[in-house]
Scaffold this motif. Structure first.
Motif, PDB file in Angstrom:
ATOM      1  N   SER A 195      50.844  60.316  47.722  1.00  0.00           N
ATOM      2  CA  SER A 195      51.186  59.181  48.583  1.00  0.00           C
ATOM      3  C   SER A 195      50.540  57.911  48.032  1.00  0.00           C
ATOM      4  CB  SER A 195      50.702  59.434  50.006  1.00  0.00           C
ATOM      5  OG  SER A 195      50.888  58.284  50.790  1.00  0.00           O
ATOM      6  N   GLU A 196      51.295  56.820  48.038  1.00  0.00           N
ATOM      7  CA  GLU A 196      50.787  55.568  47.481  1.00  0.00           C
ATOM      8  C   GLU A 196      49.588  55.040  48.263  1.00  0.00           C
ATOM      9  OE1 GLU A 196      52.380  51.036  46.435  1.00  0.00           O
ATOM     10  OE2 GLU A 196      53.779  52.561  47.239  1.00  0.00           O
ATOM     11  N   TYR A 197      49.604  55.234  49.580  1.00  0.00           N
ATOM     12  CA  TYR A 197      48.529  54.703  50.426  1.00  0.00           C
ATOM     13  C   TYR A 197      47.661  55.808  51.034  1.00  0.00           C
ATOM     14  CZ  TYR A 197      51.465  50.558  50.086  1.00  0.00           C
ATOM     15  OH  TYR A 197      52.201  49.513  49.612  1.00  0.00           O
ATOM     16  N   GLY A 198      47.775  57.035  50.526  1.00  0.00           N
ATOM     17  CA  GLY A 198      47.027  58.170  51.085  1.00  0.00           C
ATOM     18  C   GLY A 198      45.516  57.963  51.044  1.00  0.00           C
ATOM     19  N   TYR A 199      45.028  57.408  49.953  1.00  0.00           N
ATOM     20  CA  TYR A 199      43.573  57.217  49.803  1.00  0.00           C
ATOM     21  C   TYR A 199      43.037  56.293  50.892  1.00  0.00           C
ATOM     22  CZ  TYR A 199      39.207  55.474  47.799  1.00  0.00           C
ATOM     23  OH  TYR A 199      37.904  55.111  47.600  1.00  0.00           O
ATOM     24  N   TYR A 200      43.756  55.181  51.119  1.00  0.00           N
ATOM     25  CA  TYR A 200      43.298  54.204  52.098  1.00  0.00           C
ATOM     26  C   TYR A 200      43.422  54.740  53.520  1.00  0.00           C
ATOM     27  CZ  TYR A 200      43.750  51.317  47.959  1.00  0.00           C
ATOM     28  OH  TYR A 200      43.623  50.825  46.699  1.00  0.00           O
ATOM     29  N   VAL A 201      44.497  55.550  53.732  1.00  0.00           N
ATOM     30  CA  VAL A 201      44.669  56.149  55.066  1.00  0.00           C
ATOM     31  C   VAL A 201      43.522  57.097  55.376  1.00  0.00           C
ATOM     32  CG1 VAL A 201      46.111  57.696  56.443  1.00  0.00           C
ATOM     33  CG2 VAL A 201      47.161  55.877  55.077  1.00  0.00           C
ATOM     34  N   VAL A 202      43.166  57.928  54.403  1.00  0.00           N
ATOM     35  CA  VAL A 202      42.074  58.887  54.629  1.00  0.00           C
ATOM     36  C   VAL A 202      40.753  58.162  54.878  1.00  0.00           C
ATOM     37  CG1 VAL A 202      40.692  60.687  53.540  1.00  0.00           C
ATOM     38  CG2 VAL A 202      43.180  60.750  53.362  1.00  0.00           C
ATOM     39  N   LEU A 203      40.490  57.114  54.104  1.00  0.00           N
ATOM     40  CA  LEU A 203      39.270  56.330  54.337  1.00  0.00           C
ATOM     41  C   LEU A 203      39.261  55.714  55.728  1.00  0.00           C
ATOM     42  CD1 LEU A 203      38.615  54.454  50.965  1.00  0.00           C
ATOM     43  CD2 LEU A 203      37.426  56.449  51.879  1.00  0.00           C
ATOM     44  N   GLY A 204      40.421  55.233  56.159  1.00  0.00           N
ATOM     45  CA  GLY A 204      40.528  54.646  57.485  1.00  0.00           C
ATOM     46  C   GLY A 204      40.275  55.671  58.573  1.00  0.00           C
ATOM     47  N   VAL A 205      40.855  56.881  58.378  1.00  0.00           N
ATOM     48  CA  VAL A 205      40.627  57.945  59.362  1.00  0.00           C
ATOM     49  C   VAL A 205      39.140  58.298  59.434  1.00  0.00           C
ATOM     50  CG1 VAL A 205      41.068  60.371  59.883  1.00  0.00           C
ATOM     51  CG2 VAL A 205      42.954  58.884  59.187  1.00  0.00           C
ATOM     52  N   MET A 206      38.498  58.379  58.253  1.00  0.00           N
ATOM     53  CA  MET A 206      37.058  58.681  58.236  1.00  0.00           C
ATOM     54  C   MET A 206      36.265  57.617  58.987  1.00  0.00           C
ATOM     55  SD  MET A 206      36.293  59.932  54.344  1.00  0.00           S
ATOM     56  CE  MET A 206      36.974  61.426  53.633  1.00  0.00           C
ATOM     57  N   ALA A 207      36.553  56.350  58.708  1.00  0.00           N
ATOM     58  CA  ALA A 207      35.823  55.251  59.341  1.00  0.00           C
ATOM     59  C   ALA A 207      36.062  55.232  60.840  1.00  0.00           C
ATOM     60  CB  ALA A 207      36.238  53.926  58.713  1.00  0.00           C
ATOM     61  N   ALA A 208      37.323  55.452  61.252  1.00  0.00           N
ATOM     62  CA  ALA A 208      37.637  55.436  62.684  1.00  0.00           C
ATOM     63  C   ALA A 208      36.935  56.583  63.405  1.00  0.00           C
ATOM     64  CB  ALA A 208      39.146  55.518  62.885  1.00  0.00           C
ATOM     65  N   ALA A 209      36.949  57.780  62.791  1.00  0.00           N
ATOM     66  CA  ALA A 209      36.304  58.936  63.425  1.00  0.00           C
ATOM     67  C   ALA A 209      34.794  58.719  63.540  1.00  0.00           C
ATOM     68  CB  ALA A 209      36.606  60.199  62.622  1.00  0.00           C
ATOM     69  N   CYS A 210      34.179  58.224  62.467  1.00  0.00           N
ATOM     70  CA  CYS A 210      32.725  57.996  62.502  1.00  0.00           C
ATOM     71  C   CYS A 210      32.369  56.922  63.530  1.00  0.00           C
ATOM     72  CB  CYS A 210      32.228  57.583  61.123  1.00  0.00           C
ATOM     73  SG  CYS A 210      32.288  58.915  59.894  1.00  0.00           S
ATOM     74  N   THR A 211      33.181  55.839  63.574  1.00  0.00           N
ATOM     75  CA  THR A 211      32.926  54.780  64.546  1.00  0.00           C
ATOM     76  C   THR A 211      33.075  55.283  65.977  1.00  0.00           C
ATOM     77  OG1 THR A 211      33.685  53.113  62.962  1.00  0.00           O
ATOM     78  CG2 THR A 211      33.600  52.474  65.284  1.00  0.00           C
ATOM     79  N   GLY A 212      34.110  56.096  66.197  1.00  0.00           N
ATOM     80  CA  GLY A 212      34.305  56.644  67.536  1.00  0.00           C
ATOM     81  C   GLY A 212      33.143  57.530  67.971  1.00  0.00           C
TER      82      GLY A 212
END
Length: 337
Positions: A309-326
């Motif tokens: 996926s072209e944006y898979g790396y950024y999506v995964v980083l975003g999911v990590m950041a959102a989960a940690c922030t939550g």
């Protein structure tokens, strides 16, 4: 090499009708003078005498051999012993040592020993250690001849009164130590090392063991009709006994107070440990989420979704950041962080 008895004598005087006779005399000459005239008594002060010195003194004053052994050896538990022609009272002396801070090597109370040997026409004070010198007491008594006129028992009473007053002073200062420590223990955002409390506990126990055993000898001196204690002096011993009872009760109260501080400090340590463990667990939980996601995408299978996926790396980083922030906000809301 045998050291002469005079080396251990720090004071020797003959007192007649409460007044000290002028001139310097040896202990032997003083006793001979009193017994020849049949008036007055001899007061001899000794500091750290050895066995040979005490044996020489005992031969002059007719002291029992057990008195000689105890006086030379020192380290006697507070006690009152009655012999045929003498009374022996052993007491522990205490002194408060000034200090800046309580540590596990701090000595707060220094101890010594005084033994009073009472006869019909003499009184001998034997001091071990550097605590509670009696030179000031001798000067004080010589300034009040009416007290010395009561006989050698008045000297014993004065020594006991001095020792018990020392107990009161030390107890008051120890009480301030315990109060200051109690304030520090319960003050917010203040950490008191448990070692400080244990040091005070140790010193209070030593103080209690030095003071408490004197209660029974003082009771005997104030109640029993001992031949060498005139009734007028016995009344004064009752007052000293009351003071001792008060200070002994105060030390017991301080001991209970410091025991409560030990329990409180241990409870606070337990609470702090639980808080620390909860905080560590929260951070571990936050760290688990990106670790798990990174672990999944690091398994090196050929057919895995989103690998190309072209944006898979950024999506995964975003999911990590959102989960940690939550998780961080959730733990902060629950006061885990």
């Amino acid at each position: 090499m045998t050291v002469p008895t005079e080396r251990a004598v720090v004071g020797c005087g003959v007192y007649v009708d409460g007044v000290r006779e002028p001139g310097h005399v040896t202990h032997q000459a003083a006793l001979e003078r009193v017994r020849e005239t049949g008036r007055g008594f001899v007061w001899i002060g000794l500091h750290d005498p050895d066995r040979h010195q005490m044996e020489a003194l005992a031969s002059v004053f007719g002291l029992h051999e057990l008195i000689t052994e105890d006086a030379a050896a020192g380290r006697q538990r507070p006690k009152l012993e009655v012999y045929e022609n003498s009374l022996v009272l052993a007491m522990s002396t205490v002194e408060y040592l000034e200090h800046q801070k309580v540590t596990d090597t701090t000595d707060i109370v220094s101890t010594g020993e005084i033994m009073v040997i009472l006869g019909r026409d003499f009184v001998i004070t034997v001091r071990h250690g550097d605590v509670a010198g009696l030179s000031g007491l001798r000067t004080e008594l010589e300034g009040t001849p009416e007290r010395l006129a009561r006989g050698p028992a008045a000297v014993m009473h004065a020594v006991v009164d001095l020792v018990v007053d020392g107990y009161l002073r030390v107890a008051e200062k120890m009480s301030r130590e315990v109060d200051d420590l109690e304030i520090a223990v319960f003050a917010p955002r203040t950490r008191v090392g448990i070692e400080q409390i244990y040091v005070l506990k140790r010193e209070l126990l030593e103080l209690k063991h030095d003071i408490a055993p004197l209660a029974f000898p003082l009771r005997r001196l104030s109640v029993e009709h001992l031949d060498l204690i005139p009734s007028v002096v016995r009344h004064y011993f009752r007052d000293v006994h009351d003071h001792h009872t008060r200070v002994a009760a105060g030390i017991s109260t301080l001991d209970e107070q410091i025991t409560s501080l030990v329990h409180a400090a241990m409870a606070m340590i337990g609470v702090q440990q639980n808080t620390d463990m909860r905080r560590i667990s929260a951070w571990v939980a936050i760290a688990v989420v990106p670790t798990m996601i990174a672990g999944i995408y690091g398994m090196n299978f050929t057919n895995m979704p989103e690998l190309r996926s072209e944006y898979g790396y950024y999506v995964v980083l975003g999911v990590m950041a959102a989960a940690c922030t939550g998780l961080f906000l959730l733990f902060r809301k629950n006061r885990w962080l």
